[in-house]
Write a protein that holds these residues in place. Sequence first.
Motif, PDB file in Angstrom:
ATOM      1  N   ASP A  20      20.220 -20.078  56.540  1.00 18.95           N
ATOM      2  CA  ASP A  20      19.138 -19.751  55.044  1.00 18.95           C
ATOM      3  C   ASP A  20      19.193 -21.062  54.765  1.00 18.95           C
ATOM      4  O   ASP A  20      17.665 -21.523  54.526  1.00 18.95           O
ATOM      5  N   ASP A  21      19.925 -22.188  54.819  1.00 18.88           N
ATOM      6  CA  ASP A  21      19.627 -23.243  54.103  1.00 18.88           C
ATOM      7  C   ASP A  21      19.202 -23.989  55.265  1.00 18.88           C
ATOM      8  O   ASP A  21      18.345 -24.916  54.872  1.00 18.88           O
ATOM      9  N   ALA A  22      19.610 -23.582  56.552  1.00 19.15           N
ATOM     10  CA  ALA A  22      18.412 -25.064  57.517  1.00 19.15           C
ATOM     11  C   ALA A  22      16.713 -24.385  57.461  1.00 19.15           C
ATOM     12  O   ALA A  22      16.590 -25.023  58.342  1.00 19.15           O
ATOM     13  N   ASP A  23      16.643 -22.710  57.300  1.00 15.29           N
ATOM     14  CA  ASP A  23      15.131 -22.359  57.361  1.00 15.29           C
ATOM     15  C   ASP A  23      14.544 -23.099  56.542  1.00 15.29           C
ATOM     16  O   ASP A  23      13.985 -22.119  55.482  1.00 15.29           O
ATOM     17  N   ALA A  24      14.393 -23.996  56.351  1.00 14.56           N
ATOM     18  CA  ALA A  24      13.352 -24.452  55.021  1.00 14.56           C
ATOM     19  C   ALA A  24      12.076 -24.744  55.517  1.00 14.56           C
ATOM     20  O   ALA A  24      12.074 -24.188  56.609  1.00 14.56           O
ATOM     21  N   LEU A  25      11.377 -24.916  53.886  1.00 13.31           N
ATOM     22  CA  LEU A  25       9.970 -24.523  53.862  1.00 13.31           C
ATOM     23  C   LEU A  25       9.508 -25.836  55.131  1.00 13.31           C
ATOM     24  O   LEU A  25       9.702 -26.743  55.459  1.00 13.31           O
ATOM     25  N   ARG A  26       8.254 -25.554  56.232  1.00 17.07           N
ATOM     26  CA  ARG A  26       7.282 -26.240  56.561  1.00 17.07           C
ATOM     27  C   ARG A  26       5.998 -26.033  56.138  1.00 17.07           C
ATOM     28  O   ARG A  26       5.931 -24.915  55.840  1.00 17.07           O
TER      29      ARG A  26
ATOM     30  N   THR B  64       8.488 -20.652  57.203  1.00 15.76           N
ATOM     31  CA  THR B  64       9.404 -21.113  58.439  1.00 15.76           C
ATOM     32  C   THR B  64       9.613 -20.692  59.534  1.00 15.76           C
ATOM     33  O   THR B  64       9.182 -19.505  59.728  1.00 15.76           O
ATOM     34  N   ARG B  65      10.620 -20.924  60.580  1.00 12.33           N
ATOM     35  CA  ARG B  65      10.534 -20.998  61.892  1.00 12.33           C
ATOM     36  C   ARG B  65      10.886 -19.319  62.076  1.00 12.33           C
ATOM     37  O   ARG B  65      10.706 -18.696  63.011  1.00 12.33           O
ATOM     38  N   SER B  66      12.323 -18.886  61.440  1.00 15.99           N
ATOM     39  CA  SER B  66      12.871 -18.207  60.938  1.00 15.99           C
ATOM     40  C   SER B  66      12.003 -16.614  60.834  1.00 15.99           C
ATOM     41  O   SER B  66      11.555 -15.808  61.634  1.00 15.99           O
ATOM     42  N   GLY B  67      10.779 -17.053  60.123  1.00 18.53           N
ATOM     43  CA  GLY B  67       9.512 -15.871  59.702  1.00 18.53           C
ATOM     44  C   GLY B  67       9.944 -15.170  58.463  1.00 18.53           C
ATOM     45  O   GLY B  67       8.778 -14.444  58.309  1.00 18.53           O
ATOM     46  N   ARG B  68      10.308 -15.714  58.105  1.00 18.28           N
ATOM     47  CA  ARG B  68      10.820 -15.554  56.998  1.00 18.28           C
ATOM     48  C   ARG B  68       9.971 -15.845  55.812  1.00 18.28           C
ATOM     49  O   ARG B  68       9.437 -14.649  54.740  1.00 18.28           O
TER      50      ARG B  68
END
Length: 514
Positions: free
Chosen positions: A235-241, A344-348
């Motif tokens: 989650d911490d690495a899933d920063a907004l792009r 976010t890269r994960s799609g969250r």
Amino acid sequence: MSEPSGVVAVGGGEPAASGVAAGGGESAASGAEGTMESFFFQMCATQKALVGAAEAVEEEALSAEEIVRRRGERRKKITAKAEAAMARFASLSDAEKSEPQNQGDLELYSDENMALREALRDDAGVCRALDRWWRGAVAQDDRDKNASLDRREYGAFYARLLKLADPGDELEAGEIAAALEADFKADAGDDGKVTRDEFCNSVFELADQWTSTTDAEEYLSFLDVGYRQVFQALDDADALRFPDEWAHLLGSATQLTPMPKNAATELCVHCLALHAKTGADESLAALAAKELRARVRGPEKKKDKLHRKAVTAFAKALGAAAAVDDATRDDLLLLFARLAGCYTRSGRVKAFPPEGARFVAKALAEGLQPLNAETSATLPSRVKAPTQKRVASGSLSGLVGYVGLSPCTTWLRKAVYKAAAAKSPALRSAAEQILAKLAIPVAAVLAAANAPSDGALDGDLKVAELILTEDVLLVVANLWHATHWDVLENTALAAANDAAQKARRATERAASEA
């Protein structure tokens, strides 16, 4: 896609499709995985204002047969554990049976505690915590975004779960592989995929094993600590792009703090209203950057630097608003980020395409603003919605006040569903039921503001129940996104954007070094 028409109509309204009235009709969830209704609920679950209502509506939409089936599966697993515990106890010697810890373990599986366990599985707080785990798994492990975990996806989750289940790294590789196969088979069943309910049941079983009482607070504590161990690093690495339009403006070394929330909110509302007027002339992201440039004050030679600093501060505010389980999360700012193309890269966090941003901007400025004005005219001037207090401009406050639930529902049925191409009766029903659960009696709003109520107001059905404008906007945005957004295409777009940004930066570095 061409611009949908009809989103701005306010009065009148066609009747809802058969069986779609709020509180009944066709199932809003129908038990299907990967439908547009399930995507709609997934997106609502990421927003603080909507998550509780969305989960309640999704649960209530289940048929009686589905509820019985689910509870039967849960009871079956809990009972199996109890039988296994009883068998283990029976295999002990008389001396071992008399030991306090074994007596305590047996007590956990008494009829009374078994009933408490079943009740715990339906506890609202526990369900919310389990859904948090599921949302984490969907974001981080469900690579094909089909709302289930196959063997490979489950394995990625399981590898992190071992940090919780085997913190001392005592298991050998062969033991881990065997446990993974056994657990996946038990959780997935015959279809070879782990669905939301199967996943949540499995995590509940894990909590059941690691807690020593049937107290809900102990379960919630374990689920919270466990989530952090399994998902927090991702989650911490899933920063907004951020969108391409901002790439050359971001990264100001002198800007370390985000823009204050009130200022960021005012800018978001202003840009949405302006975007409704400019239409397809420019993207919402480009418009926001231009507006920030227009607000720069200072010497001409420093304006470029100040502009970069302002855009970076705004981006930091949006990034904070998109954080996972953090006090800085903010639904309105997060929605603006999605509309501006952030993801976010994960799609969250899922970016809207340009036509979706235009649709939502027009829904706010040309659809909800008249409803807001209509409701405001019936309320005392001292009654202010929370977001109105965050917006300094009087002209913008009319975009973020209260709207009446009844005229809002009429607007949805007359204009929004058709313009958003939301043909599914289940999706329409879900949207209306969520809004109905979020509505507040006008008397409660008046009492909170210490404003007196008169007889005429009490008898005005249009304002019998109020709802926050931004909550309606969130539902409308998710409705459009669920109808139009294809998960795999969105994931591919995110990867393509990543590759394009890397290539552009490499080109810029090469040019600067030449």
